[in-house]
Each structure stands twice: as structure tokens, then as C-alpha cells.
Design a protein around this motif. Structure first.
Motif, PDB file in Angstrom:
ATOM      1  N   LYS A 270       0.854  -1.191   0.000  1.00  0.00           N
ATOM      2  CA  LYS A 270       0.000   0.000   0.000  1.00  0.00           C
ATOM      3  C   LYS A 270       0.890   1.241   0.000  1.00  0.00           C
ATOM      4  O   LYS A 270       1.891   1.299   0.722  1.00  0.00           O
ATOM      5  CB  LYS A 270      -0.908  -0.011   1.228  1.00  0.00           C
ATOM      6  CG  LYS A 270      -1.923  -1.156   1.232  1.00  0.00           C
ATOM      7  CD  LYS A 270      -2.712  -1.185   2.524  1.00  0.00           C
ATOM      8  CE  LYS A 270      -3.592   0.036   2.672  1.00  0.00           C
ATOM      9  NZ  LYS A 270      -4.488  -0.071   3.847  1.00  0.00           N
ATOM     10  N   GLN A 272       0.973   4.179   1.345  1.00  0.00           N
ATOM     11  CA  GLN A 272       1.341   4.807   2.612  1.00  0.00           C
ATOM     12  C   GLN A 272       2.396   4.001   3.355  1.00  0.00           C
ATOM     13  O   GLN A 272       3.344   4.552   3.921  1.00  0.00           O
ATOM     14  CB  GLN A 272       0.101   4.989   3.499  1.00  0.00           C
ATOM     15  CG  GLN A 272       0.394   5.690   4.826  1.00  0.00           C
ATOM     16  CD  GLN A 272      -0.877   6.074   5.562  1.00  0.00           C
ATOM     17  OE1 GLN A 272      -1.864   6.453   4.937  1.00  0.00           O
ATOM     18  NE2 GLN A 272      -0.856   5.988   6.882  1.00  0.00           N
ATOM     19  N   THR A 276       6.519   4.969   3.349  1.00  0.00           N
ATOM     20  CA  THR A 276       7.065   5.171   4.697  1.00  0.00           C
ATOM     21  C   THR A 276       8.272   4.273   4.916  1.00  0.00           C
ATOM     22  O   THR A 276       9.278   4.699   5.501  1.00  0.00           O
ATOM     23  CB  THR A 276       5.994   4.888   5.765  1.00  0.00           C
ATOM     24  OG1 THR A 276       4.885   5.773   5.575  1.00  0.00           O
ATOM     25  CG2 THR A 276       6.552   5.105   7.161  1.00  0.00           C
ATOM     26  N   LYS A 343       2.721  12.602   8.738  1.00  0.00           N
ATOM     27  CA  LYS A 343       3.464  12.867   7.500  1.00  0.00           C
ATOM     28  C   LYS A 343       4.216  14.188   7.606  1.00  0.00           C
ATOM     29  O   LYS A 343       5.409  14.262   7.255  1.00  0.00           O
ATOM     30  CB  LYS A 343       2.503  12.894   6.312  1.00  0.00           C
ATOM     31  CG  LYS A 343       3.158  13.345   5.000  1.00  0.00           C
ATOM     32  CD  LYS A 343       2.153  13.402   3.860  1.00  0.00           C
ATOM     33  CE  LYS A 343       2.787  13.988   2.604  1.00  0.00           C
ATOM     34  NZ  LYS A 343       1.844  14.013   1.457  1.00  0.00           N
ATOM     35  N   LEU A 391       2.307   6.465  10.928  1.00  0.00           N
ATOM     36  CA  LEU A 391       1.982   6.316   9.509  1.00  0.00           C
ATOM     37  C   LEU A 391       1.712   4.854   9.160  1.00  0.00           C
ATOM     38  O   LEU A 391       0.779   4.535   8.415  1.00  0.00           O
ATOM     39  CB  LEU A 391       3.130   6.857   8.653  1.00  0.00           C
ATOM     40  CG  LEU A 391       3.239   8.383   8.550  1.00  0.00           C
ATOM     41  CD1 LEU A 391       4.601   8.779   7.988  1.00  0.00           C
ATOM     42  CD2 LEU A 391       2.129   8.937   7.680  1.00  0.00           C
ATOM     43  N   ALA A 395      -2.395   2.528   8.456  1.00  0.00           N
ATOM     44  CA  ALA A 395      -2.711   1.885   7.180  1.00  0.00           C
ATOM     45  C   ALA A 395      -2.793   0.366   7.263  1.00  0.00           C
ATOM     46  O   ALA A 395      -3.033  -0.279   6.248  1.00  0.00           O
ATOM     47  CB  ALA A 395      -1.654   2.269   6.135  1.00  0.00           C
ATOM     48  N   ILE A 466       4.122  10.650   0.378  1.00  0.00           N
ATOM     49  CA  ILE A 466       3.272   9.675   1.074  1.00  0.00           C
ATOM     50  C   ILE A 466       1.820  10.150   1.010  1.00  0.00           C
ATOM     51  O   ILE A 466       1.511  11.262   1.444  1.00  0.00           O
ATOM     52  CB  ILE A 466       3.711   9.501   2.535  1.00  0.00           C
ATOM     53  CG1 ILE A 466       5.118   8.904   2.601  1.00  0.00           C
ATOM     54  CG2 ILE A 466       2.730   8.602   3.299  1.00  0.00           C
ATOM     55  CD1 ILE A 466       5.695   8.840   4.003  1.00  0.00           C
ATOM     56  N   PRO A 467       0.898   9.331   0.515  1.00  0.00           N
ATOM     57  CA  PRO A 467      -0.505   9.754   0.378  1.00  0.00           C
ATOM     58  C   PRO A 467      -1.265   9.608   1.694  1.00  0.00           C
ATOM     59  O   PRO A 467      -2.148   8.765   1.823  1.00  0.00           O
ATOM     60  CB  PRO A 467      -1.041   8.799  -0.685  1.00  0.00           C
ATOM     61  CG  PRO A 467      -0.261   7.544  -0.478  1.00  0.00           C
ATOM     62  CD  PRO A 467       1.113   7.989  -0.055  1.00  0.00           C
ATOM     63  N   PHE A 468      -0.925  10.454   2.664  1.00  0.00           N
ATOM     64  CA  PHE A 468      -1.567  10.375   3.977  1.00  0.00           C
ATOM     65  C   PHE A 468      -2.658  11.424   4.077  1.00  0.00           C
ATOM     66  O   PHE A 468      -2.439  12.599   3.764  1.00  0.00           O
ATOM     67  CB  PHE A 468      -0.537  10.609   5.088  1.00  0.00           C
ATOM     68  CG  PHE A 468      -1.124  10.576   6.481  1.00  0.00           C
ATOM     69  CD1 PHE A 468      -1.397   9.373   7.105  1.00  0.00           C
ATOM     70  CD2 PHE A 468      -1.400  11.756   7.158  1.00  0.00           C
ATOM     71  CE1 PHE A 468      -1.935   9.343   8.378  1.00  0.00           C
ATOM     72  CE2 PHE A 468      -1.932  11.730   8.433  1.00  0.00           C
ATOM     73  CZ  PHE A 468      -2.202  10.524   9.044  1.00  0.00           C
ATOM     74  N   ARG A 469      -3.837  11.006   4.526  1.00  0.00           N
ATOM     75  CA  ARG A 469      -4.954  11.932   4.703  1.00  0.00           C
ATOM     76  C   ARG A 469      -5.083  12.281   6.172  1.00  0.00           C
ATOM     77  O   ARG A 469      -5.210  11.423   7.026  1.00  0.00           O
ATOM     78  CB  ARG A 469      -6.269  11.297   4.211  1.00  0.00           C
ATOM     79  CG  ARG A 469      -7.482  12.206   4.359  1.00  0.00           C
ATOM     80  CD  ARG A 469      -8.675  11.599   3.656  1.00  0.00           C
ATOM     81  NE  ARG A 469      -9.023  10.284   4.182  1.00  0.00           N
ATOM     82  CZ  ARG A 469      -9.839  10.105   5.224  1.00  0.00           C
ATOM     83  NH1 ARG A 469     -10.361  11.148   5.859  1.00  0.00           N
ATOM     84  NH2 ARG A 469     -10.144   8.892   5.639  1.00  0.00           N
ATOM     85  N   LYS A 470      -5.024  13.572   6.502  1.00  0.00           N
ATOM     86  CA  LYS A 470      -5.144  14.033   7.887  1.00  0.00           C
ATOM     87  C   LYS A 470      -6.507  13.667   8.447  1.00  0.00           C
ATOM     88  O   LYS A 470      -7.528  13.912   7.847  1.00  0.00           O
ATOM     89  CB  LYS A 470      -4.954  15.552   7.965  1.00  0.00           C
ATOM     90  CG  LYS A 470      -5.132  16.141   9.362  1.00  0.00           C
ATOM     91  CD  LYS A 470      -4.007  15.745  10.281  1.00  0.00           C
ATOM     92  CE  LYS A 470      -4.100  16.488  11.628  1.00  0.00           C
ATOM     93  NZ  LYS A 470      -5.258  16.164  12.384  1.00  0.00           N
TER      94      LYS A 470
END
Length: 487
Positions: A270, A272, A276, A343, A391, A395, A466-470
């Protein structure tokens, strides 16, 4: 994938969060101390063990190899049978290894003992994963940051402690002390760390995957760590690299087709998690460079024009403030992650680490300057290391927490191993002659510091992607797939 609140995973009330976090942080610091325990002894090991300098290097190499192999295996076993149980089990070889080292008088028992001590590296990801299972969400960010930073804190504090003991008492005291600390870990874990929930009952341990990963990792790390002394184009080094490629490709093929893999590559792939982990390799490299460079600069003779001429004990004491900086920055990193997300904290940490290396170009000429460089760099390490588990755990499902964190720790270790090889090659090629002996040159050290700066910037660039959503302040976790929940 559906998501559920972490509160759905909390065990029964009655946990003392303060005691739990304190014990697990202590465990992490002791585990990291084991990694730097022999650093002040490296120059004396050939005489102490009646062997050559090349053979004595196996005292360090064995610890690295054992830690790399044990970490993903212990993580998976922790997911299957409970993190508390695995912390207790992994502490036993630490006790046995410490006693063996304390009584050793030759190379072989020392290497065996240090290998057993290396298994304790797995205590850090196990502890981080236990925090997710046992703490309320509002305490999780700060606890993870402290536990993650314990590796750097222990490594930084290990130098002055080990140097002081080695210079003022028998070197065996170091290992008797580590045995006593290990027994204390066993007692504290028994009384303060409650059993963790098992999220996937009935799963099987992937023995074939464990053997395959062990062979692949040993081949890779042996080639990286010993290639400089064996020769990078020698038959054994090239053969180990070829073995690594073949075995790890076969391991990936097998892991993708088994029902209970040692490492769930579907989760690891994945974006994320994958990015990481890649950032962790770069961060591990950048973190370790300063530990290899600054102590040498502090101890090199002043006659070189750039060495500080400090004794072993003085060097250790000068390296203590950066360790305390890590402790101080750890809660700040937790607050930053709560406000801006992990992130952002990882990116900030990597940039601060790069700033530390960059400042060395101006500050390298004095002892205080080197300490300031190390303090800035360690502040960045504390921020970066505290953000990575958040992180990862944001996920992966609870059933893969320990395995995923252990794999992340493994990525850092690989970065550190590559760093040791690169820094070793650069310093060996850029030398000066002092009293008839070759020493690393000032240009060599500056080159290595700039390499550390560049790799830290690469880590920041990777983290930026990194496709991290808050999310909200509480950590949310992926729900278990229906098939896992039914098993």
C-alpha cells in the motif's frame, strides 16, 4: 476499506497508562543500549579476545545480523500469540547473551553472546504495537513518539555510559550490567504490561517465509557490512549479492501466495506503508552517519588540525546532550503529529536532520560545534522516528501491527547497514598520513557529512509523496477483512 475507531480495540479497563508507557520506553532504551555497548571496546577487542581486528568485527556484525533476522519473525509471532508474551520471550536470550559475553575470553562465545543480545532489537516494534492495543487513543501519539525515539535515545546515551564503565572498571561490568537490566525488563513486563488482544486467532506461523527471509537478509547484510574488507568484486561478496536477489525474489513469490504470510506484502505494498518504509531506509542511513562520524572527530588527535583530541570518556560525555535533546523533542513531535499529522512530522524531522548536517560545514571546527550539530540532527531523528509507526499503523489492520512495525524497523536497520558501508568506503579512500599511519582526512569527513545531508533531503522528498490523509486526533485503524474476522 472500511475504518473503525481504535476504541473498538481497547481491552478491559484497569491499565495504568503511565506505568505502561514508562516500562515500554525503558525497554526500548535498554534494547538500543545493547547496540552501542561495545563501541568503546572496538579498538581493544583484538587484544581482549586474542584475535585479529578483522575477526573482532564479527562482535558487531553478529549483533546486526541477529537483530535483522529476529525483528520480522518476532513481530509476526507477536501478532499471532500476543506482544507481551513475545517481549518476555525475547528478553530471555538477552539475559543469556549478556552472561555469555560477561564470561567470554575468546572470540566465539563473544560473537554468540552478542548475537543473542541482538535479538532484543525486536523489543522496540513489539512495544510500539502493544501501545496500540493497550492505550486510549488520546495517549497514543505521545507514547508512540517516546517509544520510537527510545532507539536513538538509548544509542546516544549508550556511548557515555559504556565509555565511563570501560575506562574506569572492567569491561565485563558492561555485560553484567546489561544482564541486570534484562532481568529488570522481565520483572517490569510481568507486572506492568498486561496481555494484548490477539486479533487473528488460529493463524499459522510461516516457517518457510521465515527461513527465506533469514537467508536473504543474512546474505544482504553480510555483503554490505563485510564487502569493504572482503573486496566489493570478490567472489564471496558478489555471490552473496546474487544469493540475496534470487532468495528474496523467491520469498516475495511465496509470500504473495500463502494464506498466513510472515509479511503481508499486500499490506506492505500500500502506498502509505511502502513509501514510509522507503523513507525509513533513507532516514536510518542519515541517522547513523553522525554516530559514525562525530565520535571519530571528537577522538582524533588535535595534531590532525580537525580532531578534538578527546578521551574515550570525554567523547562519551560530549555525546550525552544530543540524547537528552531527543528526549525533549519527543513530546513536541507527538503534538506536531496530533495537529498536522505524522506525515508533516516526518518531513519536518528529515529537514531538521538535513539542517544539522548542513550546519556542520560551519561548526565542525570545535567540540561545541560538533555537539550542536549532533543536537540538531538528533532533534530531527526524534521527530522522524516518532512519526513512522503512526503512519504505518494508520494503514494496517490490528492483526498485522507488530509485523508491519517490525518490517519498518528492519528497513531502518538496512539503511544503517548501507550507511556503515558507504561511510567506511569514503573514509578509507580519503586519508592523510599522521605519524606513519593513515587517518581519515578532513575532506573525507566533510564529504560523509554532506552525504548524510543529501540522504536526509531524499528522505524528506519521499515523505512528501506519502498519500496520507489528515484525520481526527484519534488514530483510526483499518477494519479487519471479513475473512480475517471469521478466522
Amino acid at each position: 476499506m472500511a475504518r473503525v475507531s481504535a476504541t473498538a480495540e481497547l481491552p478491559a479497563p484497569g491499565i495504568r497508562p503511565g506505568g505502561l508507557v514508562g516500562v515500554l520506553a525503558f525497554i526500548g532504551i535498554v534494547a538500543a543500549l545493547m547496540q552501542t555497548l561495545v563501541v568503546p571496546l572496538i579498538a581493544d577487542l583484538p587484544k581482549l579476545l586474542n584475535t585479529t581486528a578483522s575477526n573482532a568485527s564479527w562482535v558487531v556484525t553478529s549483533t546486526l545480523l541477529a537483530g535483522a533476522v529476529a525483528t520480522p519473525i518476532a513481530g509476526r509471532l507477536g501478532d499471532l500469540y500476543g506482544k507481551r508474551q513475545m517481549i518476555l520471550i525475547c528478553t530471555i536470550p538477552l539475559i543469556v547473551g549478556s552472561v555469555i559475553c560477561a564470561t567470554a575470553s575468546s572470540l566465539v562465545p563473544m560473537v554468540i553472546g552478542r548475537g543473542l543480545q541482538g535479538i532484543c532489537v525486536s523489543l522496540i516494534p513489539l512495544g510500539i504495537s502493544a501501545l496500540r492495543d493497550l492505550l486510549p487513543p488520546e495517549r497514543l501519539n505521545s507514547a508512540i513518539a517516546l517509544m520510537s525515539s527510545s532507539m536513538g535515545i538509548g544509542s546516544a546515551l549508550g556511548l557515555p555510559i559504556a565509555a565511563a564503565v570501560a575506562e574506569n572498571a572492567s569491561w565485563r561490568v558492561l555485560f553484567w550490567g546489561s544482564a541486570a537490566f534484562s532481568v529488570l525488563i522481565l520483572i517490569l513486563t510481568w507486572f506492568f504490561v498486561p496481555p494484548t488482544p490477539i486479533h487473528k486467532a488460529g493463524g499459522r506461523f510461516d516457517l518457510i517465509g521465515a527461513v527465506g527471509l533469514t537467508v536473504g537478509l543474512i546474505s544482504l547484510l553480510l555483503a554490505v557490512s563485510k564487502g569493504g574488507s572482503w573486496g566489493w568484486t570478490s567472489g564471496i561478496t558478489v555471490g552473496l549479492f546474487v544469493t540475496t536477489i534470487i532468495v528474496l525474489l523467491a520469498w516475495i513469490w511465496f509470500e504473495r501466495r500463502t494464506d498466513d504470510p510472515l509479511v503481508d506484502l499486500r499490506v506492505t505494498a500500500k502506498p502509505q506503508v511502502l513509501l514510509t518504509n522507503i523513507a525509513s531506509i533513507a532516514t536510518g542511513f542519515a541517522m547513523y552517519a553522525q554516530f559514525l562520524i562525530i565520535p571519530q572527530l571528537l577522538q582524533l588527535p588535535e595534531s590532525t588540525g580537525y580532531g578534538m583530541g578527546q578521551s574515550m570518556l570525554a567523547m562519551g560525555l560530549w555525546m550525552a546532550p544530543p540524547g537528552f535533546v531527543m528526549m525533549a523533542v519527543s513530546p513536541l513531535g507527538a503534538r506536531l503529529s496530533a495537529v498536522r499529522g505524522p506525515k508533516f512530522t516526518l518531513i519536518t524531522g528529515a529537514l531538521v536532520l538535513a539542517l544539522g548536517y548542513g550546519s556542520s560545514m560551519l561548526l565542525m571546527g570545535s567540540t561545541w560545534g560538533l555537539v550542536i550539530v549532533a543536537c540538531i540532527a538528533n532533534a530531527g531523528i526524534s521527530l522522524a522516528y516518532g512519526s513512522m509507526p503512526a503512519l504505518i499503523m494508520g494503514a494496517v489492520p490490528p492483526s498485522a501491527t507488530a509485523a508491519a512495525n517490525s518490517f519498518n524497523t528492519l528497513m531502518r536497520s538496512i539503511g544503517m547497514s548501507v550507511c556503515a558501508a558507504v561511510i567506511g568506503v569514503v573514509l578509507a579512500q580519503m586519508t592523510i598520513q599522521t605519524n606513519g599511519h593513515p587517518l581519515p582526512s578532513e575532506a573525507g569527513f566533510r564529504t560523509c557529512l554532506m552525504i548524510g545531508c543529501g540522504v536526509a533531503l531524499i528522505a524528506a522528498a519521499i515523505a512528501l509523496s506519502i498519500p496520507f490523509r489528515k484525520m481526527s486526533s484519534r488514530i483510526e485503524i483499518p477494519a479487519e477483512p471479513a475473512s480475517a474476522a471469521a478466522s
